[in-house]
Scaffold this motif. Structure first.
Motif, short mmCIF file in Angstrom:
data_model
loop_
_atom_site.label_atom_id
_atom_site.label_comp_id
_atom_site.label_asym_id
_atom_site.label_seq_id
_atom_site.Cartn_x
_atom_site.Cartn_y
_atom_site.Cartn_z
N SER A 1 2.84 9.40 -4.14
CA SER A 1 1.47 9.10 -3.89
C SER A 1 1.38 7.73 -3.42
CB SER A 1 0.72 8.92 -5.36
OG SER A 1 1.54 7.99 -6.16
N LYS A 2 2.11 6.79 -3.35
CA LYS A 2 1.98 5.86 -2.58
C LYS A 2 3.17 5.59 -1.61
CE LYS A 2 0.20 2.54 -4.05
NZ LYS A 2 -1.20 1.95 -3.26
N GLN B 1 -1.06 10.49 -0.91
CA GLN B 1 -2.48 10.51 -1.29
C GLN B 1 -3.13 9.20 -1.59
OE1 GLN B 1 -3.31 13.49 -4.46
NE2 GLN B 1 -2.46 11.90 -6.07
N ASP B 2 -2.29 8.20 -2.08
CA ASP B 2 -3.04 6.94 -2.50
C ASP B 2 -2.39 5.92 -1.45
OD1 ASP B 2 -4.17 8.06 -4.82
OD2 ASP B 2 -2.35 7.81 -6.05
N VAL B 3 -1.89 6.16 -0.51
CA VAL B 3 -1.61 5.05 0.52
C VAL B 3 -2.86 4.39 1.09
CG1 VAL B 3 -0.78 4.77 2.75
CG2 VAL B 3 0.69 6.07 1.08
N GLU B 4 -2.95 3.05 1.14
CA GLU B 4 -4.10 2.13 1.69
C GLU B 4 -3.71 1.30 2.64
OE1 GLU B 4 -4.96 0.30 -1.92
OE2 GLU B 4 -6.00 1.72 -2.86
N LEU B 5 -2.32 1.11 2.96
CA LEU B 5 -2.14 0.18 3.88
C LEU B 5 -1.62 0.51 5.44
CD1 LEU B 5 0.23 -1.95 1.37
CD2 LEU B 5 -2.23 -2.46 2.18
N LYS C 1 -1.27 4.17 8.07
CA LYS C 1 -2.00 5.39 8.72
C LYS C 1 -0.71 6.18 9.47
CE LYS C 1 -4.19 3.77 12.86
NZ LYS C 1 -3.74 2.27 12.96
N GLU D 1 5.10 2.34 0.19
CA GLU D 1 4.27 1.23 1.09
C GLU D 1 4.31 -0.10 0.62
OE1 GLU D 1 -0.07 1.92 1.56
OE2 GLU D 1 -0.50 1.77 -0.68
N ARG D 2 4.24 -0.40 -0.56
CA ARG D 2 4.34 -1.73 -0.88
C ARG D 2 5.37 -2.66 -0.74
NH1 ARG D 2 2.88 -0.42 -7.28
NH2 ARG D 2 4.39 1.34 -6.52
#
Length: 337
Positions: free
Chosen positions: A30-31, A78-82, A84, A109-110
């Motif tokens: 997810s991340k 699906q939960d990646v924010e930082l 593309k 991603e963190r």
């Protein structure tokens, strides 16, 4: 995907110390980011894990190691924010997950940041693990700040290695410290000075060599070589109310009682702590790498790549491990894909 790993811990010159495997491309959680890798760097932790992961047994599945990479985001959870798809990134990864000695890798991603735009993949690959280690030790563990510490003194034991090379630069450029590095050969001394050291002391007679260089005691000391071997020297050289930090671990108890009369603090640093335990502040590694990328793009610090091996092959990975195991490597060893 192509991956290079091992099923048994063997001496690096053994035929099967590393083998090539064909493995499925992993799917991002997810991340997670799925990264297509362009370059990797090799660190001492790599050969230590290779030597000790499967000493007494043969693994059912190959172990893939490696914790320093540059690549392109191929897919996202699906939960990646930082990030593309298509972003160029660099990162050190998570020791509890498969490493970067492969053509694809998934990573949270963190603990990833965008690659410095001004650097090549081979230059950028040299930076994540050592930068995170140095930054966390100096600023998170030892609580050094420019506001209260500019002009104070730092002794770096192991200045020409991967962590020492970037710790020297960060200490100078970010914290404003005066830095003395240890080295014993001309080529390692020259490298330390290139990285910005104010002076170099021969570690073979550390206390007297520091005194010759004009440094009787230090506000801060960091060990990147062998804590037990240099412990008594550090106890002698640290100022009252100073702070000692180390990344090297110890195979026997450390005599912390020797620090008592000077009220000296001591800190460990392990770069994998945040991802290993999914700490609440795990995203700090993203922020640190972002800071490092900005410093690199602003030319305030320089990459520490010193050797580039062209081609992701068993032969090159073996060669990189041999070079590190010799204890004479300077800067970072990078393999380009």
């Amino acid at each position: 995907m192509q991956a290079i790993g091992f099923k048994k811990s063997l001496a690096i010159k053994e035929e099967k110390s590393f083998e090539e495997f064909e493995l499925p491309i992993p799917s991002p959680g997810s991340k997670d980011l799925l990264i297509k890798i362009k370059a990797i760097a090799v660190n001492p932790v790599d050969y230590k894990i290779r030597q000790n992961s499967a000493k007494d047994t043969e693994l059912a599945e190959p172990k893939i190691i490696g914790w320093d990479a540059v690549g392109i985001v191929e897919a996202i959870g699906q939960d990646v924010e930082l990030f593309k798809i298509g972003d160029e990134v660099f990162y050190a990864g998570d020791i509890t997950r498969p490493g970067c000695n492969a053509t694809y890798q998934v990573v949270d991603e963190r603990i990833v940041a965008h690659k410095p735009t001004s650097l090549s993949a081979t230059e950028a690959a040299s930076m994540p693990l050592t930068s995170l280690t140095a930054w966390e030790l100096l600023f998170d563990r030892m609580n050094i700040t420019k506001e209260k510490d500019a002009g104070k003194t730092l002794l770096i034991i192991g200045g020409a290695g991967g962590v020492g090379s970037i710790a020297t630069q960060i200490a100078k450029q970010v914290a404003g410290l005066k830095v003395v590095c240890t080295a014993s050969r001309k080529e390692t001394s020259d490298w330390c000075l290139k990285m910005g050291a104010d002076a170099v002391a021969n570690h073979q007679d550390l206390v007297s060599e520091c005194e010759k260089a004009g440094f009787i005691a230090f506000d801060y000391i960091v060990d990147f070589v062998n804590l037990n071997h240099y412990w008594d020297d550090m106890v002698t050289l640290i100022k009252p109310q100073g702070h000692i930090g180390s990344i090297t671990g110890s195979d026997k108890p450390i005599a912390l009682n020797k620090l008592k009369n000077k009220s000296v603090s001591f800190s460990w640093e392990f770069m994998y702590t945040r991802p290993m335990f999914s700490t609440d502040d795990m995203i700090e590694q993203h922020r640190i790498l972002k800071n490092i990328a900005e410093l690199l793009d602003d030319k305030k610090i320089i990459p520490t790549t010193n050797t580039v091996l062209n081609g992701f092959t068993v032969e090159n990975l073996k060669l990189a491990h041999e070079m590190l195991e010799s204890g004479t490597a300077i800067g970072k060893i990078v393999i380009s894909f």
